[in-house]
Every structure is written in C-alpha cells, then in structure tokens.
Design a protein around this motif. Structure first.
Motif, PDB file in Angstrom:
ATOM      1  N   ASN A 157      44.897  73.927 100.723  1.00 18.38           N
ATOM      2  CA  ASN A 157      46.161  73.884  99.969  1.00 18.38           C
ATOM      3  C   ASN A 157      47.321  73.626 100.930  1.00 18.38           C
ATOM      4  O   ASN A 157      48.205  72.814 100.654  1.00 18.38           O
ATOM      5  N   GLY A 178      53.533  83.689 102.953  1.00 26.16           N
ATOM      6  CA  GLY A 178      52.192  84.175 102.621  1.00 26.16           C
ATOM      7  C   GLY A 178      51.197  83.449 103.517  1.00 26.16           C
ATOM      8  O   GLY A 178      51.590  82.626 104.348  1.00 26.16           O
ATOM      9  N   PRO A 179      49.904  83.730 103.360  1.00 26.88           N
ATOM     10  CA  PRO A 179      48.914  83.054 104.204  1.00 26.88           C
ATOM     11  C   PRO A 179      49.065  81.530 104.191  1.00 26.88           C
ATOM     12  O   PRO A 179      48.955  80.877 105.232  1.00 26.88           O
ATOM     13  N   ILE A 180      49.366  80.963 103.017  1.00 23.39           N
ATOM     14  CA  ILE A 180      49.434  79.499 102.937  1.00 23.39           C
ATOM     15  C   ILE A 180      50.689  78.979 103.631  1.00 23.39           C
ATOM     16  O   ILE A 180      50.638  77.996 104.377  1.00 23.39           O
ATOM     17  N   ASP A 200      61.099  84.330 103.990  1.00 23.52           N
ATOM     18  CA  ASP A 200      60.384  85.325 103.180  1.00 23.52           C
ATOM     19  C   ASP A 200      61.314  86.512 103.051  1.00 23.52           C
ATOM     20  O   ASP A 200      62.437  86.485 103.587  1.00 23.52           O
ATOM     21  N   ARG A 205      55.223  89.538 107.261  1.00 28.32           N
ATOM     22  CA  ARG A 205      54.734  88.169 107.048  1.00 28.32           C
ATOM     23  C   ARG A 205      55.517  87.177 107.891  1.00 28.32           C
ATOM     24  O   ARG A 205      54.950  86.219 108.413  1.00 28.32           O
ATOM     25  N   MET A 244      56.312  77.449  98.900  1.00 31.31           N
ATOM     26  CA  MET A 244      55.049  78.187  98.941  1.00 31.31           C
ATOM     27  C   MET A 244      55.231  79.655  98.593  1.00 31.31           C
ATOM     28  O   MET A 244      54.460  80.498  99.040  1.00 31.31           O
ATOM     29  N   SER A 245      56.275  79.963  97.800  1.00 28.20           N
ATOM     30  CA  SER A 245      56.497  81.362  97.417  1.00 28.20           C
ATOM     31  C   SER A 245      56.257  81.582  95.924  1.00 28.20           C
ATOM     32  O   SER A 245      55.928  82.692  95.509  1.00 28.20           O
ATOM     33  N   ASN A 247      58.644  81.592  93.932  1.00 22.23           N
ATOM     34  CA  ASN A 247      59.834  82.332  93.520  1.00 22.23           C
ATOM     35  C   ASN A 247      60.982  81.360  93.213  1.00 22.23           C
ATOM     36  O   ASN A 247      61.377  80.577  94.072  1.00 22.23           O
ATOM     37  N   LEU A 267      54.007  73.878  95.901  1.00 24.10           N
ATOM     38  CA  LEU A 267      52.674  74.469  95.729  1.00 24.10           C
ATOM     39  C   LEU A 267      52.768  75.775  94.948  1.00 24.10           C
ATOM     40  O   LEU A 267      51.905  76.106  94.141  1.00 24.10           O
ATOM     41  N   ILE A 269      53.342  78.777  92.488  1.00 25.85           N
ATOM     42  CA  ILE A 269      53.248  78.778  91.034  1.00 25.85           C
ATOM     43  C   ILE A 269      54.378  79.639  90.484  1.00 25.85           C
ATOM     44  O   ILE A 269      54.433  80.847  90.722  1.00 25.85           O
ATOM     45  N   ILE A 291      51.909  69.914  93.704  1.00 26.21           N
ATOM     46  CA  ILE A 291      50.639  69.851  94.448  1.00 26.21           C
ATOM     47  C   ILE A 291      49.650  70.829  93.833  1.00 26.21           C
ATOM     48  O   ILE A 291      49.976  71.998  93.622  1.00 26.21           O
ATOM     49  N   TYR A 292      48.452  70.358  93.589  1.00 30.40           N
ATOM     50  CA  TYR A 292      47.412  71.229  93.045  1.00 30.40           C
ATOM     51  C   TYR A 292      46.143  71.051  93.873  1.00 30.40           C
ATOM     52  O   TYR A 292      45.706  69.918  94.090  1.00 30.40           O
ATOM     53  N   GLY A 293      45.605  72.150  94.324  1.00 30.43           N
ATOM     54  CA  GLY A 293      44.300  72.119  95.003  1.00 30.43           C
ATOM     55  C   GLY A 293      44.316  71.352  96.311  1.00 30.43           C
ATOM     56  O   GLY A 293      45.222  71.458  97.129  1.00 30.43           O
TER      57      GLY A 293
HETATM   58  P1  NAD Z   1      51.548  84.913  98.560  1.00 32.70           P
HETATM   59  O1  NAD Z   1      51.927  85.490  97.241  1.00 32.70           O
HETATM   60  O2  NAD Z   1      50.688  85.694  99.486  1.00 32.70           O
HETATM   61  O3  NAD Z   1      52.882  84.493  99.357  1.00 32.70           O
HETATM   62  C1  NAD Z   1      54.102  84.249  98.753  1.00 32.70           C
HETATM   63  C2  NAD Z   1      55.185  84.784  99.688  1.00 32.70           C
HETATM   64  O4  NAD Z   1      56.459  84.436  99.148  1.00 32.70           O
HETATM   65  C3  NAD Z   1      55.150  86.311  99.850  1.00 32.70           C
HETATM   66  O5  NAD Z   1      54.996  86.652 101.213  1.00 32.70           O
HETATM   67  C4  NAD Z   1      56.505  86.741  99.265  1.00 32.70           C
HETATM   68  O6  NAD Z   1      57.051  87.870  99.956  1.00 32.70           O
HETATM   69  C5  NAD Z   1      57.336  85.478  99.489  1.00 32.70           C
HETATM   70  N1  NAD Z   1      58.594  85.446  98.722  1.00 32.70           N
HETATM   71  C6  NAD Z   1      58.921  86.122  97.592  1.00 32.70           C
HETATM   72  N2  NAD Z   1      60.202  85.862  97.249  1.00 32.70           N
HETATM   73  C7  NAD Z   1      60.704  84.990  98.160  1.00 32.70           C
HETATM   74  C8  NAD Z   1      61.953  84.348  98.333  1.00 32.70           C
HETATM   75  N3  NAD Z   1      62.973  84.517  97.474  1.00 32.70           N
HETATM   76  N4  NAD Z   1      62.103  83.511  99.403  1.00 32.70           N
HETATM   77  C9  NAD Z   1      61.098  83.305 100.261  1.00 32.70           C
HETATM   78  N5  NAD Z   1      59.871  83.901 100.138  1.00 32.70           N
HETATM   79  C10 NAD Z   1      59.686  84.726  99.105  1.00 32.70           C
HETATM   80  O7  NAD Z   1      50.877  83.508  98.221  1.00 32.70           O
HETATM   81  P2  NAD Z   1      49.914  82.503  99.031  1.00 32.70           P
HETATM   82  O8  NAD Z   1      48.507  82.896  98.834  1.00 32.70           O
HETATM   83  O9  NAD Z   1      50.420  82.253 100.407  1.00 32.70           O
HETATM   84  O10 NAD Z   1      50.186  81.226  98.118  1.00 32.70           O
HETATM   85  C11 NAD Z   1      51.479  80.628  98.072  1.00 32.70           C
HETATM   86  C12 NAD Z   1      51.833  80.166  96.671  1.00 32.70           C
HETATM   87  O11 NAD Z   1      51.014  79.063  96.303  1.00 32.70           O
HETATM   88  C13 NAD Z   1      51.634  81.201  95.552  1.00 32.70           C
HETATM   89  O12 NAD Z   1      52.669  81.043  94.596  1.00 32.70           O
HETATM   90  C14 NAD Z   1      50.306  80.786  94.952  1.00 32.70           C
HETATM   91  O13 NAD Z   1      50.186  81.207  93.601  1.00 32.70           O
HETATM   92  C15 NAD Z   1      50.378  79.298  95.061  1.00 32.70           C
HETATM   93  N6  NAD Z   1      49.119  78.551  95.079  1.00 32.70           N
HETATM   94  C16 NAD Z   1      49.110  77.363  94.440  1.00 32.70           C
HETATM   95  C17 NAD Z   1      47.984  76.555  94.493  1.00 32.70           C
HETATM   96  C18 NAD Z   1      47.998  75.232  93.845  1.00 32.70           C
HETATM   97  O14 NAD Z   1      46.951  74.584  93.791  1.00 32.70           O
HETATM   98  N7  NAD Z   1      49.157  74.766  93.392  1.00 32.70           N
HETATM   99  C19 NAD Z   1      46.859  76.979  95.211  1.00 32.70           C
HETATM  100  C20 NAD Z   1      46.900  78.199  95.875  1.00 32.70           C
HETATM  101  C21 NAD Z   1      48.041  78.983  95.819  1.00 32.70           C
END
Ligand code: NAD
Ligand code: ZN
Length: 357
Positions: A157, A178-180, A200, A205, A244-245, A247, A267, A269, A291-293
């Motif tokens: 991703n 986050g991890p991504i 963040d 993190r 990638m948040s 939010n 990415l 959601i 972006i998906y997947g």
């Molecule tokens: P995660 O939830 O672990 O990380 C998201 C981070 O955003 C957290 O650390 C959170 O503290 C931070 N955050 C919250 N509010 C914020 C703000 N106002 N400003 C900045 N950062 C803020 O998620 P993840 O596993 O790293 O995945 C990232 C995102 O991608 C998630 O939304 C997840 O659902 C999405 N995702 C989408 C796909 C896809 O195919 N589109 C695939 C995997 C994950």
C-alpha cells in the motif's frame, strides 16, 4: 504430512471478539495452492473486525477466519498449478479478482470492480494453513526476513501510494505516521525526495517516522505546517502529498499547504463524508488520486527491489507474539502504542481449543 485440522483465529459470531478455534485444513482446488503460514501481521482491518464496528457489521459474514497479511510456504497444490514447487516461500495478494471484467482481461487486475478480500469476504490467513488461487501467490526472496515479508501487504500500500509520482528532488508531505505512513517516508527518501515531512498527533509514531528517515516530523496538535515550511526554507508549498491518516482535518491541512500544481495520492479511508475547499483544488490546480490496494504484480516487484536495494522497514515492526497470545497482541494494537505486530504460527503445538468448526 498435512494434518486434517489446524489452529485458526476466527470471528465466530456477529459480536465483538475473536476465537482461536480448531478448523479443518482447507483442500486446494485444481488451480489453488495450500500455504503453510509462518508469520502474519495485524492490520487495522483486523482490529475493525475484532471490535465489530459499523463497517465490520456491514461487511463480515461470520463464521470466518480473519487476517490477510502473511508469509508462508507452499505445502500442497492442485494439479493445474504451474510455476510453484513445494516449499517455495510465498506471500499472497489479498485481493482475489474476478478474472472476467474488462480490467482483469487487460491485465489491470488492481482495477477489478469485483474483488474478494482474503480475511474479509472469505477465510483468511490467521491460521496454520491458507488456500489461495495460485494466481494470487507471489514467490518472495527468501533472504528477506520473515517478519518483513509478512508486512508486504501494507508495504505494498505504501509503495503503490508513494510511487504514483516522480519524487526526485520534490518536497513530500505525508499525513499520518501509522505503519503505512512511516514506510512511505522511507520509500520517498529512498526515491530521492528532498524534504519528507510527516504529520501525526501521536509522538511515539512520529518518533518512528523520524527513524524511518523523515526530514521533519510535525505534531499537528502543537505545530503548524507553514512554520515547518519556513524552518525548512520551503517557499512554495509541498509538491507531493500522501494522505495516510484517514482524518479529514489532515486532508484539509494538506490541501492548504500544497504548491500550485501539487499532486496528492489518497490512501487513508475517510469517514463517510469529508468536506474540503474545492476551490483550493481548482484554483491551485491540484491533482487528487485515490489509491486502493497494490498494483498486481508491479507493486510486489517494486517493493522487493526497494528492499533488495536497502529499504529497511524493521523500525515499524514493534512487537512479536506467538499466535496463541493473540488476545494480548490485539489489546496492544488497540492501545495505539504499537507499530506492526507479528504473530508467529510456527510453534507446532495445537493448543486445547474447542472443536467448534
Ligand atoms: P493507522 O490508523 O495506524 O495510522 C493513521 C495515523 O494517522 C495514526 O497514527 C493517527 O494518529 C494519525 N492521525 C490521526 N489524526 C491525524 C491528523 N489530524 N493529522 C495527521 N495524522 C493524524 O493506519 P495505517 O495502517 O498506517 O493505514 C493508513 C490509512 O490507510 C488508514 O486510514 C487505513 O484505513 C488506510 N488504508 C487504506 C488502504 C487502501 O487500499 N486504500 C489499505 C490499507 C490501509
Ligand atoms: Zn475483474
């Protein structure tokens, strides 16, 4: 010898929680592979399923084995499978595509509109064995550590989102560490971006993002992006944005801090509706791309090559548990005090679990 039953982490009833059950080992069809799972990693999606939130209630049909991030080896295969041998180390693409639509026919499988998710719409990988169509198994480089290989789905991703754009010499804003987001920071740095700024609200993190090579990290609860731009000597805004948040406030922050002509990949959601100032998109000529997947299999190729040429995602892996300690692992994941958490399925003992499936 393949046993007849196995351990599996399943959503048994439409309610919060998960159960470690004894389930039948799936039998591969003529074009399937049976994979002996070695490591899995926990994703936010698994947490949604565990919590049984609104999304899970509308998507998941119990009883179902969950999980989609894994690495394992080929233990058996159907008689029509070519290109694999018993013992091959494999990852799996978790989106099973229809094979029939225009995009699938054209080889654009990542654009299939009729995908089934492993561990979401069909039995998943949090088990001793997983059955997949052979076209979804990917041979991996066995010199890469197993824990890292089990994170290839989210690394994919991050790779897919980050490599949408030419990053050489560009200033990149990543919202969400986050991890991504953290993996994306390292990919952007390795792709010769100039400044990679990660935001963040969670200091732990942000510390991982810094370890992954971010030029600057910003706790948006305390600091504003224009101040950081000034500190870095930036005058025109970010060229590339990676959301990638999930939010809406982070997305708005991004849109407000992009250079004219900036390009954004999305990415994260978002909740059902996330308002933005569309005039900023129009007048500043921003490009927004969802972006998906992962791109099947170009992303898998690219991320393998990135790792082979020095990308190190190990700082994102914070904890390791035996699969039988899943409850503790999920608790930790829900506390927000972890990065990626690995579950190890290689211990041989089949624990005492009710034979309910
Ligand atoms: P995660 O939830 O672990 O990380 C998201 C981070 O955003 C957290 O650390 C959170 O503290 C931070 N955050 C919250 N509010 C914020 C703000 N106002 N400003 C900045 N950062 C803020 O998620 P993840 O596993 O790293 O995945 C990232 C995102 O991608 C998630 O939304 C997840 O659902 C999405 N995702 C989408 C796909 C896809 O195919 N589109 C695939 C995997 C994950
Ligand atoms: Zn299709």
């Amino acid at each position: 010898m393949i046993p007849t039953t196995m351990r599996a982490l399943a959503k048994q009833t439409p309610a919060p929680g998960l159960d470690l059950i004894e389930a039948p080992v799936p039998r591969p069809g003529p074009s399937d592979v049976l994979i002996r799972v070695k490591r899995t990693s926990i994703c936010g999606t698994d947490v949604h399923i565990h919590k049984w939130d609104k999304w899970a209630q509308s998507t998941i049909k119990p009883p179902m084995i969950i999980g989609h991030e894994f690495v394992g080896e080929i233990a058996a295969m159907g008689d029509q499978v070519i290109g694999f041998e018993l013992g091959d180390l494999v990852d799996g693409e978790g989106h099973i595509t229809c094979g029939q639509c225009r995009n699938c026919h054209a080889g654009r499988r990542h654009l299939c509109a009729d995908t089934q998710g492993v561990g979401v719409n069909r039995d998943g990988a949090f088990a001793d064995y997983l059955c997949l169509p052979a076209t979804n198994a990917v041979k991996v480089d066995p010199s890469i550590p197993l824990d890292v290989l089990s994170c290839f789905d989210p690394l994919g991703n991050a790779t897919h989102t980050t490599l949408q754009w030419d990053l050489v010499g560009e200033d990149v804003l990543i919202t969400g560490a986050g991890p991504i987001g953290c993996m994306a920071a390292a990919i952007a740095k390795q792709s010769a971006a100039r400044h990679v700024v990660v935001t963040d609200v969670n200091p732990d993190r942000l510390a991982i993002a810094a370890q992954m090579g971010a030029t600057a990290t910003v706790n948006v609860a305390e600091e504003k992006l224009p101040d950081i731009q000034k500190r870095l000597g930036m005058t025109e805004g970010f060229d590339i944005g990676l959301e990638m948040s999930g939010n809406p406030a982070a997305l708005r922050d991004m849109i407000n801090n992009m250079a004219h002509g900036g390009r954004i990949s999305l990415l994260g959601i978002m909740p059902e509706e996330a308002a933005i100032d569309w005039n900023k998109v129009v007048f500043n000529m921003l490009t927004l791309r969802g972006i998906y997947g992962r791109e099947i299999y170009e992303t898998w190729y690219k991320m393998t090559a990135l790792i082979q040429s020095g990308l190190d995602i190990s700082p994102v892996i914070s904890h390791r548990f035996a699969c039988t300690d899943y409850a503790e692992a999920f608790e930790l994941m829900m506390s927000g005090k972890s990065g990626k958490i690995i579950l190890n399925w290689e211990a041989d003992v089949l624990p005492e679990v009710p034979s309910n499936r």
